[in-house]
Write an enzyme that holds these catalytic residues in place. Structure first.
Site, PDB file in Angstrom:
ATOM      1  N   GLU A  62      42.665  46.276  44.803  1.00  0.00           N
ATOM      2  CA  GLU A  62      43.380  46.060  46.071  1.00  0.00           C
ATOM      3  C   GLU A  62      43.293  47.258  47.004  1.00  0.00           C
ATOM      4  O   GLU A  62      43.178  47.119  48.216  1.00  0.00           O
ATOM      5  CB  GLU A  62      44.860  45.742  45.800  1.00  0.00           C
ATOM      6  N   GLU A 115      46.485  40.280  37.594  1.00  0.00           N
ATOM      7  CA  GLU A 115      47.955  40.141  37.561  1.00  0.00           C
ATOM      8  C   GLU A 115      48.362  38.843  36.863  1.00  0.00           C
ATOM      9  O   GLU A 115      49.368  38.798  36.152  1.00  0.00           O
ATOM     10  CB  GLU A 115      48.519  40.237  38.980  1.00  0.00           C
ATOM     11  N   ALA A 164      43.768  37.285  44.821  1.00  0.00           N
ATOM     12  CA  ALA A 164      44.264  36.514  45.959  1.00  0.00           C
ATOM     13  C   ALA A 164      43.104  36.174  46.886  1.00  0.00           C
ATOM     14  O   ALA A 164      42.095  36.881  46.925  1.00  0.00           O
ATOM     15  CB  ALA A 164      45.302  37.344  46.711  1.00  0.00           C
ATOM     16  N   GLY A 189      44.875  40.015  41.954  1.00  0.00           N
ATOM     17  CA  GLY A 189      45.801  38.979  41.521  1.00  0.00           C
ATOM     18  C   GLY A 189      45.316  38.270  40.265  1.00  0.00           C
ATOM     19  O   GLY A 189      46.130  37.751  39.484  1.00  0.00           O
TER      20      GLY A 189
HETATM   21  C1  3H9 Z   1      44.874  40.550  45.702  1.00  0.00           C
HETATM   22  O1  3H9 Z   1      44.562  40.009  44.692  1.00  0.00           O
HETATM   23  C2  3H9 Z   1      46.325  40.795  46.122  1.00  0.00           C
HETATM   24  C3  3H9 Z   1      47.316  40.591  45.035  1.00  0.00           C
HETATM   25  O2  3H9 Z   1      47.488  41.765  44.303  1.00  0.00           O
HETATM   26  C4  3H9 Z   1      48.680  40.278  45.587  1.00  0.00           C
HETATM   27  C5  3H9 Z   1      48.835  39.043  46.362  1.00  0.00           C
HETATM   28  C6  3H9 Z   1      50.262  38.765  46.771  1.00  0.00           C
HETATM   29  N1  3H9 Z   1      39.072  36.197  48.287  1.00  0.00           N
HETATM   30  O3  3H9 Z   1      31.018  39.501  46.808  1.00  0.00           O
HETATM   31  P1  3H9 Z   1      30.265  38.246  46.567  1.00  0.00           P
HETATM   32  C7  3H9 Z   1      34.010  35.431  48.090  1.00  0.00           C
HETATM   33  S1  3H9 Z   1      43.716  41.040  46.839  1.00  0.00           S
HETATM   34  C8  3H9 Z   1      38.307  35.406  49.031  1.00  0.00           C
HETATM   35  O4  3H9 Z   1      29.188  37.870  47.529  1.00  0.00           O
HETATM   36  P2  3H9 Z   1      29.465  39.331  44.017  1.00  0.00           P
HETATM   37  C9  3H9 Z   1      33.065  36.272  48.947  1.00  0.00           C
HETATM   38  O5  3H9 Z   1      33.539  36.380  50.263  1.00  0.00           O
HETATM   39  C10 3H9 Z   1      42.167  40.580  46.124  1.00  0.00           C
HETATM   40  N2  3H9 Z   1      36.957  35.313  48.879  1.00  0.00           N
HETATM   41  O6  3H9 Z   1      29.704  38.164  45.063  1.00  0.00           O
HETATM   42  C11 3H9 Z   1      31.780  35.482  48.826  1.00  0.00           C
HETATM   43  O7  3H9 Z   1      31.869  34.388  49.740  1.00  0.00           O
HETATM   44  P3  3H9 Z   1      30.550  33.840  50.492  1.00  0.00           P
HETATM   45  C12 3H9 Z   1      41.728  41.551  45.112  1.00  0.00           C
HETATM   46  C13 3H9 Z   1      36.404  36.075  47.936  1.00  0.00           C
HETATM   47  O8  3H9 Z   1      29.092  38.695  42.766  1.00  0.00           O
HETATM   48  C14 3H9 Z   1      31.840  34.929  47.408  1.00  0.00           C
HETATM   49  O9  3H9 Z   1      33.205  34.984  47.025  1.00  0.00           O
HETATM   50  N3  3H9 Z   1      40.357  41.247  44.733  1.00  0.00           N
HETATM   51  C15 3H9 Z   1      37.154  36.928  47.123  1.00  0.00           C
HETATM   52  O10 3H9 Z   1      28.594  40.366  44.621  1.00  0.00           O
HETATM   53  C16 3H9 Z   1      31.018  35.720  46.414  1.00  0.00           C
HETATM   54  O11 3H9 Z   1      31.381  37.086  46.522  1.00  0.00           O
HETATM   55  C17 3H9 Z   1      39.311  41.838  45.300  1.00  0.00           C
HETATM   56  O12 3H9 Z   1      39.446  42.699  46.140  1.00  0.00           O
HETATM   57  C18 3H9 Z   1      38.554  36.971  47.320  1.00  0.00           C
HETATM   58  N4  3H9 Z   1      39.359  37.743  46.573  1.00  0.00           N
HETATM   59  O13 3H9 Z   1      30.894  40.045  43.852  1.00  0.00           O
HETATM   60  C19 3H9 Z   1      37.962  41.373  44.828  1.00  0.00           C
HETATM   61  N5  3H9 Z   1      36.318  37.569  46.272  1.00  0.00           N
HETATM   62  O14 3H9 Z   1      29.642  33.391  49.393  1.00  0.00           O
HETATM   63  C20 3H9 Z   1      37.047  41.199  45.989  1.00  0.00           C
HETATM   64  C21 3H9 Z   1      35.081  37.116  46.541  1.00  0.00           C
HETATM   65  O15 3H9 Z   1      31.094  32.773  51.376  1.00  0.00           O
HETATM   66  N6  3H9 Z   1      35.771  40.647  45.601  1.00  0.00           N
HETATM   67  N7  3H9 Z   1      35.119  36.203  47.545  1.00  0.00           N
HETATM   68  O16 3H9 Z   1      30.021  35.026  51.254  1.00  0.00           O
HETATM   69  C22 3H9 Z   1      34.788  41.383  45.056  1.00  0.00           C
HETATM   70  O17 3H9 Z   1      34.911  42.554  44.788  1.00  0.00           O
HETATM   71  C23 3H9 Z   1      33.470  40.697  44.828  1.00  0.00           C
HETATM   72  O18 3H9 Z   1      33.398  39.573  45.683  1.00  0.00           O
HETATM   73  C24 3H9 Z   1      33.246  40.211  43.371  1.00  0.00           C
HETATM   74  C25 3H9 Z   1      31.958  39.344  43.288  1.00  0.00           C
HETATM   75  C26 3H9 Z   1      33.113  41.447  42.478  1.00  0.00           C
HETATM   76  C27 3H9 Z   1      34.402  39.342  42.932  1.00  0.00           C
END
Ligand code: 3H9
Length: 697
Positions: free
Chosen positions: A125, A104, A62, A101
């Site tokens: 999450e 999911e 998400a 998500g």
């Molecule tokens: C969910 O899914 C809820 C559902 O179960 C239910 C819903 C109803 N959203 O970290 P990075 C952006 S909750 C928005 O620098 P990396 C991040 O801000 C979600 N933005 O790169 C950054 O932006 P900017 C569950 C996101 O390679 C850019 O992408 N998922 C999201 O070091 C690059 O990210 C998580 O908790 C997001 N979900 O790491 C995953 N993800 O360039 C959270 C990333 O403007 N994310 N961005 O600064 C991560 O763990 C790491 O970002 C990831 C990449 C491993 C994906």
């Protein structure tokens, strides 16, 4: 633009989630996916559907940025349910990260094909204070079993393709083009007459799960990094998948999700997620400023910091040359580096091949001239201005043109160090935290004459060695330690007023800090602060507040390393020491302080307010670019719990700036000038402004 791309491959429709960089499931992606599935289902020529992601990710889940304003319909759960209800087989081609998500969505698909090299799956999450809220807590246990699902959901950790193949999450793991493989697989399924296979139709019988499983998991939950609620709710949601139909399980998941999403802990953790990423953004350094190329690293000094810093670079794949002045010191340092690498192999943290590769690019030298081809040199010698200046004079003579010269200092004036070189524009401070190979924080200290590309280089190097780089201006202690000074001063005052080290540490650790201040000083060495106090001018009040601690240090009780400090130690186990309490009692008598029992709330409040008040001052002075940078420093470097957001988040969101101003003024009336209210907080409290909007960042 958040959307999906649809490509026809004859009888198979390929739906690509396209929202760079990580295909977060923003509103446009949800509506796009829903419309594409509907169109595919309505088209008789389409026999199967393949879902994948554009670029490096399947989907990171998400869009966390949408949470604050609430998610616009269609919600992810309904989009996934509709996709799963498709009568045609739906295959996920997992081309990279499928998280939250994103996983999911893959679970809503009927089959999963995964790229062996880059496919990764996880439900992280819990790390942002919520739970998988789009059916993940219901579908995953139906697929991999309750225990494996609990492991993934409660830890938030990722698994690779090999594990996914073993536990059944992946039906097929492939080398090469995963999308082509998934399309071919979809055709095979159709040819074999295998159609839709919704996980929601499966049932987990209560008898298939040990009756005490969930209670045991709950009991085993120690302090969780997500705070007091999220992990427990994750367990409860998975529990709801057992012995019930999908519909009632998912209703429970949704109710628990809503509770978590509204909690302050989730808000704080999501703030922390973005705060950490925002720290890399330096307002006057646009994308046009390119970091200098960095391949070879030089480290000067093979003491504790030099060893840790060398390890941080080596583990990230950089060749490192370590320079010392004495052969014994060099050998000792190199020995400790090698030992740590070997112990990483023994503990399964590093493969033998990687360790061999790392050790092959480690060099030691007694000659500074051996740093002549290093691109990035970190000086980690004794924390004394004269010593550092002498080293920088010599470095200036040998380092190649364009090399970045970084001083690892925790307190010293980087401008004075830069001034002894002919190239102050190449000099900055890098304040690593001990142990430098483990702690994630790196304060990058920008001198008055540091060039923009020097700073950009240090920030990019921080990322490459897996550190969180945060920019600080020059002042005594920079951001983190200057705030610690205020905090520890208050701790001294409370020790005199009647709180014991056990009570102070206990209050703060119960509140969530990884380690209370007395234990922290014992770990860092009480002698360190003692020496710093001798080298810098002190106010009369400060001298008085630290009198007992100075005595403790003069007794040779330097903390853990001498077996005694504020506590006595059995190995690393703290043993409360009445003798220390008696020293504070005696001093209190001499100062005519009436000792009393301090309630835990007061202990926490005074520590928090002193930290945040000093933080606001740093923001006002321009030493910190933004309040969220200060919080990032506290979360990544000082064991502040992420689910509390950080000291600045706390005063803005948990206490309120107006109330903060009132409380600080009340303490000032009681305790005097050390509680002087930061003019920034005063202004914001008066005008209704926000810390989040203050600063230069
Ligand atoms: C969910 O899914 C809820 C559902 O179960 C239910 C819903 C109803 N959203 O970290 P990075 C952006 S909750 C928005 O620098 P990396 C991040 O801000 C979600 N933005 O790169 C950054 O932006 P900017 C569950 C996101 O390679 C850019 O992408 N998922 C999201 O070091 C690059 O990210 C998580 O908790 C997001 N979900 O790491 C995953 N993800 O360039 C959270 C990333 O403007 N994310 N961005 O600064 C991560 O763990 C790491 O970002 C990831 C990449 C491993 C994906």
């Amino acid at each position: 633009m958040a959307k999906v791309d649809v490509e026809s491959r004859g009888d198979v429709v390929l739906i690509r989630l396209a929202n760079p960089p990580v295909n977060a499931l923003a509103h446009g992606v949800r509506t796009g996916l829903q419309a594409a599935v509907r169109a595919a289902n309505a088209d008789p020529a389409v026999k199967a559907i393949v879902v994948t992601g554009e670029g490096r990710a399947f989907s990171a889940g998400a869009d966390i940025a949408e949470f604050a304003a609430g998610l616009k319909p269609p919600g992810l759960p309904e989009v996934i349910d509709e996709m799963e209800a498709s009568p045609k087989p739906v295959v996920a081609a997992v081309n990279g990260l499928a998280l939250g998500g994103g996983l999911e969505v893959a679970l809503g698909c009927h089959y999963r094909v995964m790229d062996r090299a880059v496919g990764q799956l996880g439900l992280p999450e819990v790390k942002i204070g919520i739970l998988p809220g789009a059916g993940g807590t219901q579908r995953l246990p139906r697929l991999v079993g309750v225990e494996a699902a609990l492991d993934m959901i409660v830890s938030g950790n990722f698994i690779n393709a090999a594990t996914a193949e073993k536990n059944g999450l992946a039906d097929k793991v492939v080398d090469g083009n995963v999308v082509d493989a998934a399309v071919a697989y979809a055709r095979e399924l159709v040819a074999a007459g295998k159609g839709a296979r919704p996980l929601s139709a499966k049932r987990i019988e209560a008898t298939s799960v040990p009756s005490d499983l969930f209670d045991k998991r709950r009991a085993a939950l120690a302090k969780h990094s997500s705070g007091p609620m999220a992990a427990k709710h994750c367990i409860a949601a998975v529990e709801a998948a057992v012995g019930s139909d999908y519909k009632s399980g998912v209703a429970r998941e949704s109710a628990l999700f809503a509770e978590l999403a509204a909690s302050p802990y989730a808000k704080a953790l999501q703030y922390a997620f973005f705060a950490e990423r925002k720290a890399a953004d330096i307002p006057d350094i646009g994308k046009g400023v390119k970091p200098r190329p960095v391949e070879k690293i030089g480290v000067l000094g093979a003491g504790t910091m030099g060893v840790g810093i060398s390890l941080a670079f080596l583990q990230a794949g950089f060749p490192v040359t370590v320079v010392e002045t004495k052969p014994e010191a060099l050998e000792r340092g190199l020995g400790r580096i090698r030992e740590t690498i070997e112990s990483n192999v023994k503990r399964g943290r590093m493969t033998r091949d990687k360790a061999d590769a790392v050790l092959a690019v480690l060099r030691g030298s007694l000659d500074l001239a051996d740093l002549r081809d290093a691109d990035f040199i970190v000086e980690a010698v004794f924390e004394k201005m004269a010593v550092k200046q002498e080293v920088f004079r010599k470095l200036d003579a040998v380092a190649k043109k364009g090399a970045v010269l970084a001083s690892n200092t925790s307190t010293l004036d980087v401008d004075q160090i830069a001034a002894v070189t002919s190239r102050p524009e190449d000099v900055l401070g890098t304040h690593f935290f001990s142990p430098a190979n483990i702690m994630r924080l790196l304060e990058v200290v920008r001198g008055a004459r540091t060039a923009k590309d020097t700073l950009a280089t240090a920030m990019s190097v921080a990322k490459r060695i897996n550190k969180v780089g945060v920019v600080a201006g020059v002042c005594f202690g920079f951001i983190g330690n200057r705030m610690v000074e205020a905090y520890l001063e208050e701790v001294q005052a409370m020790l005199l007023e009647g709180a014991t080290p056990v009570e102070i540490d206990g209050a703060l650790e119960t509140w969530g800090l990884a380690m209370g201040p007395n234990a922290m000083m014992d770990l860092a060495g009480i002698d360190v602060g003692y020496m710093i106090r001798r080298e810098h001018p002190l106010t009369e009040e400060r001298r008085r507040l630290y009198r007992v601690t100075d005595k403790i240090s003069e007794m040779g009780r330097h903390g853990q390393k001498t077996g005694a400090g504020y506590y006595r130690y059995d190995g690393r186990t703290r043993i409360p020491d009445e003798a220390v309490v008696a020293m504070f009692e005696e001093e209190a008598r001499a100062l005519k302080i009436n000792r009393r029992t301090l309630p835990p709330d007061e202990i926490v409040e005074r520590c928090l307010l002193r930290l945040a008040n000093e933080g606001a001052q740093l923001l006002d002075e321009g030493i910190a670019l933004r309040a969220s940078d200060i919080d990032t420093i506290y979360l990544a470097g000082y064991g502040f719990p992420a689910w509390r957001g950080g000291p600045m988040w706390q005063i803005e969101n948990a206490i309120g700036l107006k109330e903060t101003a009132e409380k600080v003024r009340a303490y000032q009336a009681k305790y005097g000038p050390r509680w002087a209210l930061s003019p920034l907080i005063e202004r914001l409290a008066k005008d209704g402004g926000l810390l989040a909007a203050a600063g230069k960042g």
